[in-house]
Motif scaffolding. Structure first.
Motif, PDB file in Angstrom:
ATOM      1  N   UNK A 120      96.340 114.895  59.646  1.00 18.99           N
ATOM      2  CA  UNK A 120      97.092 113.752  59.112  1.00 18.99           C
ATOM      3  C   UNK A 120      97.816 113.015  60.226  1.00 18.99           C
ATOM      4  N   UNK A 121      98.310 113.754  61.210  1.00 16.04           N
ATOM      5  CA  UNK A 121      99.047 113.136  62.315  1.00 16.04           C
ATOM      6  C   UNK A 121      98.151 112.305  63.222  1.00 16.04           C
ATOM      7  N   UNK A 122      96.840 112.428  63.066  1.00 14.11           N
ATOM      8  CA  UNK A 122      95.925 111.574  63.824  1.00 14.11           C
ATOM      9  C   UNK A 122      95.972 110.141  63.307  1.00 14.11           C
ATOM     10  N   UNK A 123      96.437 109.976  62.064  1.00 12.43           N
ATOM     11  CA  UNK A 123      96.584 108.644  61.473  1.00 12.43           C
ATOM     12  C   UNK A 123      97.859 108.012  62.016  1.00 12.43           C
ATOM     13  N   UNK A 124      97.767 106.859  62.679  1.00 14.57           N
ATOM     14  CA  UNK A 124      98.972 106.213  63.225  1.00 14.57           C
ATOM     15  C   UNK A 124      99.997 105.867  62.151  1.00 14.57           C
ATOM     16  N   UNK A 125      99.571 105.777  60.899  1.00  9.71           N
ATOM     17  CA  UNK A 125     100.492 105.454  59.822  1.00  9.71           C
ATOM     18  C   UNK A 125     101.312 106.631  59.329  1.00  9.71           C
ATOM     19  N   UNK A 126     100.922 107.828  59.736  1.00 15.17           N
ATOM     20  CA  UNK A 126     101.657 109.026  59.318  1.00 15.17           C
ATOM     21  C   UNK A 126     102.989 109.078  60.082  1.00 15.17           C
ATOM     22  N   UNK A 127     104.107 109.174  59.355  1.00 20.69           N
ATOM     23  CA  UNK A 127     105.412 109.131  60.025  1.00 20.69           C
ATOM     24  C   UNK A 127     105.684 110.371  60.858  1.00 20.69           C
ATOM     25  N   UNK A 128     106.293 110.157  61.993  1.00 20.02           N
ATOM     26  CA  UNK A 128     106.686 111.265  62.864  1.00 20.02           C
ATOM     27  C   UNK A 128     107.714 110.775  63.857  1.00 20.02           C
ATOM     28  N   UNK A 129     108.474 111.702  64.367  1.00 15.45           N
ATOM     29  CA  UNK A 129     109.391 111.436  65.475  1.00 15.45           C
ATOM     30  C   UNK A 129     108.977 112.392  66.590  1.00 15.45           C
ATOM     31  N   UNK A 130     108.799 111.862  67.787  1.00 14.93           N
ATOM     32  CA  UNK A 130     108.335 112.663  68.914  1.00 14.93           C
ATOM     33  C   UNK A 130     109.450 112.770  69.941  1.00 14.93           C
ATOM     34  N   UNK A 131     109.728 113.997  70.360  1.00 16.71           N
ATOM     35  CA  UNK A 131     110.767 114.274  71.339  1.00 16.71           C
ATOM     36  C   UNK A 131     110.176 114.998  72.543  1.00 16.71           C
ATOM     37  N   UNK A 132     110.894 115.003  73.625  1.00 15.54           N
ATOM     38  CA  UNK A 132     110.521 115.748  74.833  1.00 15.54           C
ATOM     39  C   UNK A 132     109.127 115.388  75.339  1.00 15.54           C
ATOM     40  N   UNK A 133     108.868 114.094  75.481  1.00 15.15           N
ATOM     41  CA  UNK A 133     107.583 113.611  76.009  1.00 15.15           C
ATOM     42  C   UNK A 133     106.398 114.145  75.226  1.00 15.15           C
ATOM     43  N   UNK A 134     106.518 114.193  73.905  1.00 12.15           N
ATOM     44  CA  UNK A 134     105.409 114.624  73.064  1.00 12.15           C
ATOM     45  C   UNK A 134     105.361 116.105  72.794  1.00 12.15           C
ATOM     46  N   UNK A 135     106.328 116.849  73.294  1.00 13.61           N
ATOM     47  CA  UNK A 135     106.312 118.298  73.103  1.00 13.61           C
ATOM     48  C   UNK A 135     106.826 118.756  71.755  1.00 13.61           C
ATOM     49  N   UNK A 136     107.647 117.955  71.111  1.00 17.55           N
ATOM     50  CA  UNK A 136     108.236 118.322  69.833  1.00 17.55           C
ATOM     51  C   UNK A 136     108.022 117.200  68.830  1.00 17.55           C
ATOM     52  N   UNK A 137     107.472 117.560  67.671  1.00 19.73           N
ATOM     53  CA  UNK A 137     107.222 116.579  66.617  1.00 19.73           C
ATOM     54  C   UNK A 137     108.028 116.974  65.393  1.00 19.73           C
ATOM     55  N   UNK A 138     108.694 115.997  64.806  1.00 23.83           N
ATOM     56  CA  UNK A 138     109.406 116.192  63.544  1.00 23.83           C
ATOM     57  C   UNK A 138     108.924 115.119  62.570  1.00 23.83           C
ATOM     58  N   UNK A 139     108.782 115.517  61.317  1.00 21.76           N
ATOM     59  CA  UNK A 139     108.269 114.615  60.293  1.00 21.76           C
ATOM     60  C   UNK A 139     109.368 114.399  59.259  1.00 21.76           C
ATOM     61  N   UNK A 140     109.871 113.173  59.136  1.00 24.82           N
ATOM     62  CA  UNK A 140     110.928 112.891  58.161  1.00 24.82           C
ATOM     63  C   UNK A 140     110.392 113.022  56.727  1.00 24.82           C
ATOM     64  N   UNK A 141     111.063 113.827  55.921  1.00 24.01           N
ATOM     65  CA  UNK A 141     110.573 114.129  54.579  1.00 24.01           C
ATOM     66  C   UNK A 141     110.455 112.889  53.700  1.00 24.01           C
ATOM     67  N   UNK A 142     111.443 112.019  53.715  1.00 20.76           N
ATOM     68  CA  UNK A 142     111.397 110.838  52.850  1.00 20.76           C
ATOM     69  C   UNK A 142     110.242 109.910  53.220  1.00 20.76           C
TER      70      UNK A 142
END
Length: 58
Positions: free
Chosen positions: A20-42
């Motif tokens: 799902x994260x391959x879709x650019x429309x899937x929401x995510x927040x990326x931290x640490x130069x791409x090392x950490x991904x968080x997905x906002x529930x709402x």
């Protein structure tokens, strides 16, 4: 949410969340130069709703 908690929340595998994260429309927040991904529930719920309404486009 992490990838693991997102998978558990949606009842799918971690691999499917990564797909799902391959879709650019899937929401995510990326931290640490791409090392950490968080997905906002709402935003995730909005995304899933949009995909379910437009399932024929996927």
């Amino acid at each position: 949410m992490t990838i693991a908690t997102t998978a558990k929340f949606l009842g799918i595998s971690r691999d499917l969340v990564n797909q799902l994260l391959q879709d650019p429309g899937c929401p995510r927040m990326v931290f640490n130069n791409g090392g950490t991904i968080r997905i906002p529930q709402d935003l995730l719920l909005d995304y899933v709703k949009g995909r379910s309404l437009n399932w024929y486009k996927y």
